[in-house]
Design a protein around this motif. Structure first.
Motif, PDB file in Angstrom:
ATOM      1  N   SER A   8       0.833  -1.209   0.000  1.00 49.69           N
ATOM      2  CA  SER A   8       0.000   0.000   0.000  1.00 49.69           C
ATOM      3  C   SER A   8       0.861   1.250   0.000  1.00 49.69           C
ATOM      4  N   GLY A   9       1.917   1.241   0.811  1.00 50.31           N
ATOM      5  CA  GLY A   9       2.824   2.378   0.838  1.00 50.31           C
ATOM      6  C   GLY A   9       3.488   2.602  -0.507  1.00 50.31           C
ATOM      7  N   ALA A  10       3.928   1.516  -1.130  1.00 46.85           N
ATOM      8  CA  ALA A  10       4.566   1.626  -2.444  1.00 46.85           C
ATOM      9  C   ALA A  10       3.572   2.120  -3.498  1.00 46.85           C
ATOM     10  N   ALA A  11       2.355   1.587  -3.466  1.00 46.86           N
ATOM     11  CA  ALA A  11       1.333   2.015  -4.437  1.00 46.86           C
ATOM     12  C   ALA A  11       0.955   3.477  -4.238  1.00 46.86           C
ATOM     13  N   LEU A  12       0.775   3.890  -2.979  1.00 52.17           N
ATOM     14  CA  LEU A  12       0.439   5.290  -2.716  1.00 52.17           C
ATOM     15  C   LEU A  12       1.593   6.213  -3.089  1.00 52.17           C
ATOM     16  N   GLY A  13       2.819   5.771  -2.872  1.00 52.77           N
ATOM     17  CA  GLY A  13       3.978   6.556  -3.291  1.00 52.77           C
ATOM     18  C   GLY A  13       4.037   6.705  -4.797  1.00 52.77           C
ATOM     19  N   LEU A  14       3.846   5.596  -5.505  1.00 54.33           N
ATOM     20  CA  LEU A  14       3.826   5.625  -6.967  1.00 54.33           C
ATOM     21  C   LEU A  14       2.745   6.571  -7.469  1.00 54.33           C
ATOM     22  N   LEU A  15       1.541   6.422  -6.938  1.00 50.62           N
ATOM     23  CA  LEU A  15       0.432   7.291  -7.348  1.00 50.62           C
ATOM     24  C   LEU A  15       0.675   8.741  -6.941  1.00 50.62           C
ATOM     25  N   GLY A  16       1.310   8.953  -5.805  1.00 51.54           N
ATOM     26  CA  GLY A  16       1.609  10.312  -5.359  1.00 51.54           C
ATOM     27  C   GLY A  16       2.537  11.027  -6.328  1.00 51.54           C
ATOM     28  N   VAL A  17       3.581  10.324  -6.764  1.00 50.22           N
ATOM     29  CA  VAL A  17       4.505  10.921  -7.733  1.00 50.22           C
ATOM     30  C   VAL A  17       3.781  11.167  -9.062  1.00 50.22           C
ATOM     31  N   ALA A  18       3.011  10.180  -9.512  1.00 52.94           N
ATOM     32  CA  ALA A  18       2.294  10.319 -10.781  1.00 52.94           C
ATOM     33  C   ALA A  18       1.258  11.449 -10.724  1.00 52.94           C
ATOM     34  N   LEU A  19       0.475  11.495  -9.644  1.00 56.34           N
ATOM     35  CA  LEU A  19      -0.537  12.547  -9.515  1.00 56.34           C
ATOM     36  C   LEU A  19       0.098  13.923  -9.339  1.00 56.34           C
ATOM     37  N   GLY A  20       1.219  13.970  -8.636  1.00 58.05           N
ATOM     38  CA  GLY A  20       1.929  15.236  -8.482  1.00 58.05           C
ATOM     39  C   GLY A  20       2.420  15.758  -9.824  1.00 58.05           C
ATOM     40  N   ALA A  21       3.012  14.877 -10.610  1.00 57.16           N
ATOM     41  CA  ALA A  21       3.498  15.277 -11.937  1.00 57.16           C
ATOM     42  C   ALA A  21       2.331  15.667 -12.842  1.00 57.16           C
ATOM     43  N   ALA A  43      -3.234  17.450  -1.062  1.00 58.24           N
ATOM     44  CA  ALA A  43      -3.633  16.049  -1.202  1.00 58.24           C
ATOM     45  C   ALA A  43      -2.442  15.179  -1.578  1.00 58.24           C
ATOM     46  N   VAL A  44      -1.653  15.636  -2.524  1.00 55.41           N
ATOM     47  CA  VAL A  44      -0.487  14.866  -2.967  1.00 55.41           C
ATOM     48  C   VAL A  44       0.533  14.748  -1.836  1.00 55.41           C
ATOM     49  N   LYS A  45       0.816  15.846  -1.144  1.00 58.79           N
ATOM     50  CA  LYS A  45       1.811  15.818  -0.064  1.00 58.79           C
ATOM     51  C   LYS A  45       1.407  14.846   1.044  1.00 58.79           C
ATOM     52  N   TYR A  46       0.157  14.941   1.496  1.00 60.39           N
ATOM     53  CA  TYR A  46      -0.270  14.062   2.575  1.00 60.39           C
ATOM     54  C   TYR A  46      -0.301  12.609   2.124  1.00 60.39           C
ATOM     55  N   GLN A  47      -0.659  12.372   0.885  1.00 63.73           N
ATOM     56  CA  GLN A  47      -0.633  11.014   0.360  1.00 63.73           C
ATOM     57  C   GLN A  47       0.798  10.479   0.392  1.00 63.73           C
TER      58      GLN A  47
END
Length: 126
Positions: A8-21, A43-47
């Protein structure tokens, strides 16, 4: 549960970078026009912060496997981080994309879950 938190942490990190970009590039004009750029960034930072927290919880559970009380608190903290980021960041993403402001009223529920998760993480080491 270790696997769940690390995945979950890895998936949220991946999505966080993708959504941030995506927000910084493809959505920049849209977010600026709606006045939601700061909301989206929050939202991106807290994720992302809580993606890292979930990774830490998974690792700590592995390390403290011989301490059932700590593992129990860390497990609850992990679930609270996961639920909290889904509710907190998720409601902000929905607010940004839909403009429906009622989703802003849901955000504090996620925030409270995140706070309790951090408190339990602290408590696990008392």
């Amino acid at each position: 549960m270790i696997k769940l938190f690390i995945q979950s942490g890895a998936a949220l990190g991946l999505l966080g970078v993708a959504l941030g970009a995506f927000g910084a590039h493809a959505l920049r004009a849209t977010l600026a026009a709606s006045g939601r750029a700061d909301t989206y960034e929050t939202a991106v930072k807290y994720q992302f912060y809580h993606a890292l927290a979930l990774l830490a919880v998974g690792i700590l559970i592995q390390l403290l496997g011989n301490n059932p009380a700590a593992v129990r608190l860390l497990t609850i903290a992990g679930y609270l981080f996961l639920a909290g980021v889904i509710i907190f960041s998720g409601s902000l993403y929905i607010l940004c994309f839909s403009g429906i402001t009622v989703f802003g009223a849901i955000t504090p529920i996620g925030g409270v879950l995140l706070i309790i998760g951090w408190a339990l993480l602290f408590w696990a080491f008392l």
